[in-house]
Scaffold this motif. Structure first.
Motif, mmCIF file in Angstrom:
data_model
loop_
_atom_site.group_PDB
_atom_site.id
_atom_site.type_symbol
_atom_site.label_atom_id
_atom_site.label_comp_id
_atom_site.label_asym_id
_atom_site.label_seq_id
_atom_site.Cartn_x
_atom_site.Cartn_y
_atom_site.Cartn_z
ATOM 1 N N SER A 1 -1.469 -16.180 -14.712
ATOM 2 C CA SER A 1 -1.705 -15.563 -16.018
ATOM 3 C C SER A 1 -2.793 -16.286 -16.788
ATOM 4 O O SER A 1 -2.841 -16.221 -18.007
ATOM 5 C CB SER A 1 -0.419 -15.566 -16.847
ATOM 6 O OG SER A 1 0.038 -16.888 -17.033
ATOM 7 N N CYS B 1 -6.089 -15.817 -17.106
ATOM 8 C CA CYS B 1 -7.074 -15.026 -17.829
ATOM 9 C C CYS B 1 -6.694 -13.560 -17.768
ATOM 10 O O CYS B 1 -6.264 -13.063 -16.740
ATOM 11 C CB CYS B 1 -8.469 -15.196 -17.229
ATOM 12 S SG CYS B 1 -9.095 -16.867 -17.361
ATOM 13 N N ASP C 1 -1.542 -10.536 -21.686
ATOM 14 C CA ASP C 1 -0.813 -11.328 -22.658
ATOM 15 C C ASP C 1 -0.092 -12.462 -21.965
ATOM 16 O O ASP C 1 0.212 -12.411 -20.780
ATOM 17 C CB ASP C 1 0.221 -10.460 -23.389
ATOM 18 C CG ASP C 1 -0.452 -9.385 -24.215
ATOM 19 O OD1 ASP C 1 0.136 -8.305 -24.341
ATOM 20 O OD2 ASP C 1 -1.552 -9.643 -24.715
ATOM 21 N N ASP C 2 0.215 -13.494 -22.715
ATOM 22 C CA ASP C 2 0.993 -14.604 -22.194
ATOM 23 C C ASP C 2 2.439 -14.138 -22.097
ATOM 24 O O ASP C 2 3.101 -13.932 -23.102
ATOM 25 C CB ASP C 2 0.867 -15.796 -23.144
ATOM 26 C CG ASP C 2 1.555 -17.020 -22.570
ATOM 27 O OD1 ASP C 2 1.487 -18.065 -23.228
ATOM 28 O OD2 ASP C 2 2.152 -16.925 -21.496
ATOM 29 N N ASN D 1 -8.808 -17.761 -23.220
ATOM 30 C CA ASN D 1 -7.493 -17.763 -22.568
ATOM 31 C C ASN D 1 -7.137 -19.095 -21.912
ATOM 32 O O ASN D 1 -6.798 -19.162 -20.727
ATOM 33 C CB ASN D 1 -7.407 -16.640 -21.531
ATOM 34 C CG ASN D 1 -7.099 -15.294 -22.155
ATOM 35 O OD1 ASN D 1 -6.988 -15.167 -23.366
ATOM 36 N ND2 ASN D 1 -6.982 -14.275 -21.323
ATOM 37 N N ARG E 1 -4.772 -22.238 -20.956
ATOM 38 C CA ARG E 1 -3.352 -22.507 -20.759
ATOM 39 C C ARG E 1 -3.196 -23.979 -20.375
ATOM 40 O O ARG E 1 -3.895 -24.464 -19.487
ATOM 41 C CB ARG E 1 -2.750 -21.618 -19.660
ATOM 42 C CG ARG E 1 -2.819 -20.122 -19.934
ATOM 43 C CD ARG E 1 -1.822 -19.711 -21.012
ATOM 44 N NE ARG E 1 -1.790 -18.270 -21.189
ATOM 45 C CZ ARG E 1 -2.567 -17.591 -22.021
ATOM 46 N NH1 ARG E 1 -3.478 -18.226 -22.757
ATOM 47 N NH2 ARG E 1 -2.464 -16.276 -22.136
ATOM 48 N N TYR F 1 -8.644 -21.884 -17.710
ATOM 49 C CA TYR F 1 -9.315 -21.049 -18.699
ATOM 50 C C TYR F 1 -10.333 -20.170 -17.993
ATOM 51 O O TYR F 1 -10.619 -20.352 -16.803
ATOM 52 C CB TYR F 1 -9.983 -21.894 -19.791
ATOM 53 C CG TYR F 1 -11.121 -22.771 -19.319
ATOM 54 C CD1 TYR F 1 -12.447 -22.338 -19.381
ATOM 55 C CD2 TYR F 1 -10.877 -24.055 -18.835
ATOM 56 C CE1 TYR F 1 -13.489 -23.152 -18.964
ATOM 57 C CE2 TYR F 1 -11.911 -24.864 -18.413
ATOM 58 C CZ TYR F 1 -13.222 -24.418 -18.487
ATOM 59 O OH TYR F 1 -14.243 -25.224 -18.064
ATOM 60 N N CYS G 1 -10.522 -13.471 -13.054
ATOM 61 C CA CYS G 1 -10.003 -13.286 -14.394
ATOM 62 C C CYS G 1 -10.849 -12.248 -15.107
ATOM 63 O O CYS G 1 -11.880 -11.817 -14.593
ATOM 64 C CB CYS G 1 -9.999 -14.613 -15.178
ATOM 65 S SG CYS G 1 -11.637 -15.318 -15.447
ATOM 66 N N ARG H 1 -11.278 -10.206 -19.367
ATOM 67 C CA ARG H 1 -10.792 -10.135 -20.756
ATOM 68 C C ARG H 1 -9.685 -9.119 -20.859
ATOM 69 O O ARG H 1 -9.650 -8.154 -20.133
ATOM 70 C CB ARG H 1 -11.944 -9.733 -21.678
ATOM 71 C CG ARG H 1 -12.930 -10.884 -21.925
ATOM 72 C CD ARG H 1 -13.901 -10.459 -22.997
ATOM 73 N NE ARG H 1 -14.892 -11.479 -23.255
ATOM 74 C CZ ARG H 1 -14.717 -12.511 -24.065
ATOM 75 N NH1 ARG H 1 -13.572 -12.662 -24.693
ATOM 76 N NH2 ARG H 1 -15.674 -13.385 -24.277
#
Length: 215
Positions: A22, A24, A27-28, A143, A145, A159, A213, A215
């Protein structure tokens, strides 16, 4: 444009590899239990050290307006994770500032890299400077994490970057080039960091993979 474009595998770091699912785009989707589990890995001593004023004086890094390097949502309500994000951001800025300044031996890069990864970063910088290239345009990073190690001395960061508007310019000829046509502009990064005795989070390894990844 991508740094050390090596495949990201499970061998990078178990925590980092897990984050890639998760890192990129989207939603998280961590559950409350997942969040608790991540927080549970931090010891009281790690929390205490996070509040200790840093002993190191961080270098001032300047990037001209011709290269807009941005970090979207690189914020965390957890001061421990924010410290990781702050130093990781400065390491990225240091690398591109070194390219623009034509300085492969940048002291700022050395400040934010461990000895083991410093040579790799230098080779990446030289892949531009040896060809008389600098960087211009826009490069957003987004993004992020962060996962902290149980002992509070290590961290994993993923990222994504979007190279759509990032270009190189030849210092001698002025020729401007972007990525070759058909190149996926999105690159995901997996970074391992360690905190040194001065409280600085330094890059200890970097891996990247293009097209993993969005957007």
């Amino acid at each position: 444009m991508a740094r050390r474009a090596l495949p990201i595998t499970a061998a990078t770091l178990t925590a980092t590899a897990a984050l890639l699912l998760s890192a990129c785009g989207g939603d998280d989707d961590k559950s409350p239990d997942d969040t608790k589990a991540a927080d549970a890995g931090s010891s009281p001593s790690a929390s205490a050290s996070a509040t200790t004023p840093p002993l190191a004086k961080r270098p001032d890094i300047t990037i001209p307006s011709s290269f807009q390097l941005t970090f979207e949502d690189w914020t965390s309500s957890d001061p421990r994770r924010q410290a990781v994000l702050d130093d990781a951001e400065e390491e990225v800025r240091a690398g591109y500032a070194a390219i623009i300044a034509n300085d492969p031996d940048s002291e700022s890069v050395a400040f934010y890299d461990t000895e083991g990864v410093r040579g790799q970063t230098k080779e990446w910088i030289k892949s531009y400077t040896d060809k008389n290239l600098t960087v211009i345009g826009k490069l957003p990073s987004f993004n992020p994490r962060v996962v902290l190690a149980e002992n509070g001395q290590g961290a994993a960061l993923t990222y994504c970057t979007d190279e759509s508007d990032a270009k190189t310019r030849n210092r001698k000829t002025g020729k401007v080039e972007g990525n070759p046509a058909g190149t996926n502009p999105y690159v995901v990064y997996a970074v391992s960091l360690t905190k040194n005795e001065q409280g600085v989070w330094q890059n200890s390894s970097v891996r990247s993979e293009r097209g993993k990844c969005s957007r």
